[in-house]
Structures are given as structure tokens and as C-alpha cells.
Design a protein around this motif. Structure first.
Motif, mmCIF file in Angstrom:
data_model
loop_
_atom_site.group_PDB
_atom_site.id
_atom_site.type_symbol
_atom_site.label_atom_id
_atom_site.label_comp_id
_atom_site.label_asym_id
_atom_site.label_seq_id
_atom_site.Cartn_x
_atom_site.Cartn_y
_atom_site.Cartn_z
ATOM 1 N N UNK A 172 5.115 -6.085 -60.722
ATOM 2 C CA UNK A 172 6.262 -5.354 -61.227
ATOM 3 C C UNK A 172 6.783 -5.983 -62.511
ATOM 4 N N UNK A 173 6.830 -7.326 -62.543
ATOM 5 C CA UNK A 173 7.305 -8.029 -63.736
ATOM 6 C C UNK A 173 6.389 -7.781 -64.926
ATOM 7 N N UNK A 202 13.809 -2.343 -70.697
ATOM 8 C CA UNK A 202 15.176 -2.831 -70.471
ATOM 9 C C UNK A 202 16.111 -1.717 -70.013
ATOM 10 N N UNK A 203 15.768 -0.490 -70.329
ATOM 11 C CA UNK A 203 16.614 0.637 -69.912
ATOM 12 C C UNK A 203 16.116 1.277 -68.621
ATOM 13 N N UNK A 204 15.028 0.764 -68.065
ATOM 14 C CA UNK A 204 14.458 1.351 -66.858
ATOM 15 C C UNK A 204 15.309 1.074 -65.623
ATOM 16 N N UNK A 251 10.113 1.576 -63.126
ATOM 17 C CA UNK A 251 9.327 0.346 -63.093
ATOM 18 C C UNK A 251 8.240 0.403 -62.025
ATOM 19 N N UNK A 252 8.588 0.919 -60.856
ATOM 20 C CA UNK A 252 7.602 1.015 -59.779
ATOM 21 C C UNK A 252 6.478 1.970 -60.170
ATOM 22 N N UNK A 253 6.837 3.074 -60.796
ATOM 23 C CA UNK A 253 5.817 4.038 -61.224
ATOM 24 C C UNK A 253 4.899 3.442 -62.283
ATOM 25 N N UNK A 254 5.466 2.611 -63.175
ATOM 26 C CA UNK A 254 4.672 2.014 -64.248
ATOM 27 C C UNK A 254 3.778 0.885 -63.758
ATOM 28 N N UNK A 255 4.089 0.325 -62.590
ATOM 29 C CA UNK A 255 3.348 -0.839 -62.101
ATOM 30 C C UNK A 255 1.956 -0.476 -61.591
ATOM 31 N N UNK A 256 1.686 0.808 -61.364
ATOM 32 C CA UNK A 256 0.364 1.215 -60.916
ATOM 33 C C UNK A 256 -0.001 0.708 -59.530
ATOM 34 N N UNK A 257 0.959 0.703 -58.629
ATOM 35 C CA UNK A 257 0.711 0.204 -57.279
ATOM 36 C C UNK A 257 -0.078 1.210 -56.462
ATOM 37 N N UNK A 296 15.350 -9.691 -62.002
ATOM 38 C CA UNK A 296 16.502 -9.098 -62.693
ATOM 39 C C UNK A 296 16.593 -7.598 -62.414
ATOM 40 N N UNK A 297 15.446 -6.918 -62.389
ATOM 41 C CA UNK A 297 15.425 -5.481 -62.126
ATOM 42 C C UNK A 297 15.964 -5.175 -60.725
ATOM 43 N N UNK A 298 15.508 -5.935 -59.736
ATOM 44 C CA UNK A 298 15.985 -5.744 -58.366
ATOM 45 C C UNK A 298 17.479 -6.041 -58.254
ATOM 46 N N UNK A 299 17.899 -7.139 -58.896
ATOM 47 C CA UNK A 299 19.317 -7.509 -58.843
ATOM 48 C C UNK A 299 20.184 -6.418 -59.457
#
Length: 543
Positions: free
Chosen positions: A148-149, A159-161, A166-172, A215-218
């Protein structure tokens, strides 16, 4: 007001703890001794040391460093420590240590253990425990966090996500996606349990290849839980990273736009050795002096935000004023705390001393606070509304301390600008507070930084126990500083870990390694301990 004298805190230390602190901190001042001991204990815990040597070293650690930095093995031991600290006005940050894991079963067990601790604290230590640390790599797969990072770091617009982007961009994979979602739901259950228990969550920092995900999760959790005048979630920002102040400015702007309170635990940094080993040294400040300047700049920024109402007329930064913390810390240097320890107060006299008397005796150079100031604070339940206006105005510019205190209790807009009054929240206990831009936990053993923030808080016309400003140190380190802050009425906290020695050993070794600079810097504290011991011996012979 420039320096804190820790005479009251020194006098409040029980003799056994004073003696143990003097011995352990003198030993910890030797980097070679700490390195050798850490290596031996690591081998002993792993079973690679000779059995006799392993048993002897673990027994020695249990009777010295374990007793110095750990409350004990059970929550009952935490109760005893909390009662002792509470008599000096200090509250706990209770840590039942958990380590990172890629095993799903272990992470599920860690989550349940943390939930159980929060519920117990809510029932048994409500009011005595303010926060609980949360190590996210013990609850979420470190590999997923790193994935994710990496996705966040690869995209300039990240930074605006929000979390969804972010999850969609991570390709999980679908399995990974489901696992991450379940882990995030677990974090939400922790936040809910913390809010129910009246205990905040301090999300631990991680290394830089994981930190963007943290930071994203927080941020996602703060949007949900840091509302209505409460800051349940605090993210950790590390000042040894270049650009820390800029990142905090961005986070403050986002929080203000989206209507939540930014919770920040501010530390200098915990993973320098690991970052250098990973080749990430270019992300860190090269010197301690640079880190100190970054830290004090971040502290100024966050204190200014904590003292200003969200969306109020005074919401902009006063840059000249916000430099006061950095300048004061620089003036104080590493000796920001007075070495005058010629106090004749006994522990009982010290802990029974009225808060304002301790404050006046602890803060040098400040105007005396009179009874009407104390009455104003007490009438507000110890949690005044955040004052609009200049958070760092010089105390000498105030006509009287009472005038500044009265201003801090009003929620009218600053300077008659015509802006709407800031919104307020009514808490379950009936207290009312203005919704602040930030909540700051100043986690440091640096006496200059602590002195500067404490002084700036009072110079701004606020009471020491302002609801958005907290000070924190590890149990066994800078105890005189923490106790003095507590006795003076500041929101002072001790990180109080507990658990079985075998379980806590990795945590303890990591904390010793992370705080080597602070342990070496106990050169400020060690002479104070020696002088206090001499004073007590002298008082026996003179009585």
C-alpha cells in the motif's frame, strides 16, 4: 518563563526508585555497555547463549532494567504504578506489548488482546489511563502495508487520496484485498472500544517504506473518530525525517478542510539504524541539531493549532509568534532544566502541594498566578475552551494574567472580524470545549523542547491542563521531569508497559536501542539524581 526546575519531581521520587534510577541510568549512559547487554540478552532470549550465562543475564535484567522501565507482569502491577503516578498528577499510557507478525492467527490474537486491554482499562483505570499505543504491523500484514505504501509513493497525486483510491492502486489480489479490509475493520473496532473506554489510541510509527500507509490509515480513522471535540486517534510523526514540518502543515490543512481534529504524537525518531541499513539515510536529517530544529518547529506548529479553534477567525498561523518554541528550546540547549535541586520538601509535602504553588516554584521567570486564575480553571472542570487569537503573544503584553485567562474562556471571534463563532462540543461528562485544529502529544525526554512548549502554553494565557496538549515520557526515564509537570498541573503521562519478561524483552531491547540518544543525554538527569540523594542523606544527618 523559560525553564522548568524539577525540584518538586525529584522530591516526589520514592527513595527506592531514586536509587534504582541513579544506578540504571548511569549504566545506560555507556553506549558500549548498552550494546553489549542488548547483544547478550538477544542471544539469551533466542537460546543461543550458554545456559548459565543466559539465566544470569536474564535474572540481572529482570531485577534492574525490567523493574526500571516496566510496571510489572500483570494489570494489577499497572494499578499500583498508576496509583503512585496519580498522586503526582501523572496519568498512564498503558502498553501491553505486541510484536509485528505475518501470521494471520497471531495478528488476530493481538487484536483481541488489545480489545480486552481497552475494555479492562475502561472499567478499572478510567481517568488514570489516557492512551494506549497501537503497533499496526502487529495487526495488519507488514507486506500489505508495504504494498500500500509503495502505491502511495509512486503516485504524485496520492496525498489527496482516500483509502479507497490507495487500495485500488495497490493492485491487490482479491484475497489480499479481503484481508486488508478485515484488518481495517479490526482497527475500527479498536477505535470504537477506545472511545467507549475513554482511552485514546497512539498509532506507532514504522520505517519509511511502510509509513505512507500508516499515515493513510491514520487519516482515514481520524476522519471517522476525531470529531465532536474528541481526538481518539493520534498518528505519530517523526522529526528526524526531512520535511516533517511540511507534512504536518499538509495534514493540518486537510483536517481543517474535512472537519476533524488532527491527532499527533510527536517524536524525534525510532528507526535510524534500520533506515541506514536499508539505504534510506538520505531521508533523515544528518545531525541531531537538525532533528532538534525540525522537532521544535513541528511542536510550534502543532501547539499553535491545538490552541486555535477549528475554522475560527484566528485559524491562520502567526509565524513570528510560532517561532517562540524553537527559539526558547535553542536558548535552553540540552540544559533546559534548572539544576537547582536544593528543595527541602518531603515527598508527602510535594505531592500535597497545591498545583499553583508547584507551578510557581517550577517555572522560572514567570509571573505568579493568583487565586482567581486557579478558580477560573477549576470552575471549567480543568478543560478550558481553546482561545481564539494569537496563541504565542508575549505574556508581558497582557494587562494581567486574569485578562488573558478570561479571554481564553471566551469563544467569541478574534478581533471582531465578523467571522462566526467556532462550534463547540458537549462531552458526556458535561464539559464543553471548542473544536480544536489539533491535539498534541509531545513525546520527548528532551528537557529544552518540553520547557519551551510548557512555557508557550502558559504565555498564551491557557491553563497548564489544556485538553489539547499532552506531555509523555517512558517510565523510568526523566521521571523527575514528568512528575514535576504533573504536580504543576500539566497533562503529564508515563508510558507504562507490562507483561511477562520473555514477552517484553524484544520490546524493551527495541526501546533501549531507539532511545540511546535520550539515555546518553541523561547526563542532564544523572547529576540531579546524585544531588537529590545527597540532599536526602544530608537531611537525615541534620535532623
Amino acid at each position: 518563563i523559560r525553564r522548568i526546575s524539577t525540584r518538586p519531581g525529584l522530591a516526589a521520587l520514592p527513595l527506592t526508585r531514586l536509587l534504582r534510577s541513579a544506578v540504571v541510568l548511569h549504566g545506560c549512559a555507556s553506549d558500549g555497555l548498552v550494546s553489549a547487554a542488548s547483544s547478550l540478552l538477544t542471544r539469551a532470549a533466542a537460546g543461543s547463549a550458554p545456559p548459565l550465562l543466559a539465566r544470569a543475564s536474564l535474572a540481572l535484567a529482570r531485577s534492574t532494567v525490567f523493574r526500571q522501565f516496566v510496571a510489572g507482569e500483570s494489570l494489577d502491577d499497572v494499578h499500583q504504578t498508576a496509583a503512585q503516578l496519580r498522586s503526582a498528577g501523572v496519568r498512564c499510557i498503558v502498553d501491553h506489548s505486541t510484536e509485528e507478525s505475518e501470521a494471520a492467527g497471531a495478528r488476530a490474537g493481538n487484536l483481541q488482546a488489545k480489545l480486552d486491554v481497552l475494555r479492562l482499562l475502561g472499567r478499572e483505570l478510567r481517568g488514570a489511563c489516557s492512551f494506549v499505543p497501537v503497533k499496526l504491523t502487529a495487526l495488519i500484514s507488514p507486506a500489505l502495508l508495504e504494498c500500500l505504501a509503495a502505491a502511495v509513493e509512486a503516485e504524485p497525486r496520492a496525498r489527496s487520496w482516500g483509502m479507497e483510491e490507495a487500495v485500488n492502486a495497490a493492485g491487490l489480489s482479491p484475497t489480499e484485498h479481503a484481508e486488508l479490509r478485515a484488518s481495517i475493520d479490526g482497527l475500527r473496532s479498536l477505535c470504537f472500544a477506545g472511545a467507549e473506554a475513554g482511552v485514546g489510541l497512539l498509532l506507532d510509527a514504522e520505517q519509511t517504506h511502510r509509513q505512507p500507509a500508516i499515515h493513510l490509515l491514520a487519516r482515514d480513522l481520524m476522519r471517522e473518530y476525531n470529531r465532536n471535540g474528541r481526538a481518539v486517534v493520534h498518528d505519530t510523526h517523526q522529526a528526524y525525517l526531512r520535511g516533517a514540518q511540511s507534512r504536518i502543515e499538509d495534514e493540518l490543512g486537510r483536517a481543517q478542510r474535512e472537519g476533524y481534529t488532527l491527532g499527533v504524537k510527536l517524536v524525534r525518531g525510532a528507526y535510524r539504524s534500520a533506515e541506514l541499513a536499508r539505504g534510506s539515510g538520505h531521508l533523515l536529517h544528518a545531525t541531531k541539531q537538525e532533528t532538534d530544529r525540525e522537532y521544535d518547529g513541528c511542536a510550534s506548529l502543532l501547539l499553535d493549532a491545538a490552541l486555535r479553534p477549528a475554522g475560527g477567525a484566528g485559524a491562520g498561523m502567526d509565524r513570528n509568534a510560532s517561532k517562540d518554541v524553537s527559539r526558547d528550546a535553542s536558548r535552553n540547549g540540552s540544559t533546559g532544566v534548572s539544576r537547582d535541586v536544593s528543595s527541602d520538601a518531603s515527598m508527602r509535602e510535594c505531592t500535597d502541594m497545591p498545583r499553583d504553588a508547584v507551578l510557581d516554584s517550577s517555572l522560572d521567570g514567570g509571573a505568579s498566578r493568583d487565586a482567581s486564575t486557579a478558580a477560573s480553571r477549576d470552575a471549567s472542570g480543568g478543560s478550558l475552551a481553546n482561545a481564539p487569537g494569537d496563541a504565542f503573544r508575549d505574556a508581558s503584553q497582557d494587562t494581567t494574567r486574569d485578562a488573558s485567562m478570561e479571554a481564553s474562556m471566551n469563544v467569541s471571534t478574534d478581533g471582531g472580524s465578523g467571522a462566526s463563532p467556532p462550534s463547540t462540543a458537549v462531552h458526556s461528562d458535561g464539559a464543553t470545549s471548542v473544536l480544536a485544529q489539533a491535539s498534541l502529544v509531545l513525546a520527548t525526554h528532551n528537557r529544552a523542547s518540553t520547557s519551551a512548549v510548557a512555557a508557550a502554553l502558559l504565555q498564551a494565557g491557557h491553563p497548564p491542563d489544556h485538553a489539547g496538549v499532552h506531555f509523555a515520557q517512558i517510565l523510568g526515564m526523566a521521571d523527575d521531569l514528568t512528575l514535576t509537570l504533573g504536580l504543576a498541573g500539566f497533562n503529564a503521562h508515563k508510558l507504562v508497559p507490562y507483561g511477562q519478561p520473555a514477552q517484553l524483552l524484544p520490546w524493551l531491547l527495541r526501546r533501549l536501542d531507539e532511545n540511546r540518544d535520550a539515555l546518553a543525554a541523561s547526563a542532564d538527569e544523572r547529576p540531579l539524581l546524585r544531588a537529590e540523594l545527597r540532599r536526602r542523606v544530608g537531611s537525615v544527618f541534620n535532623s
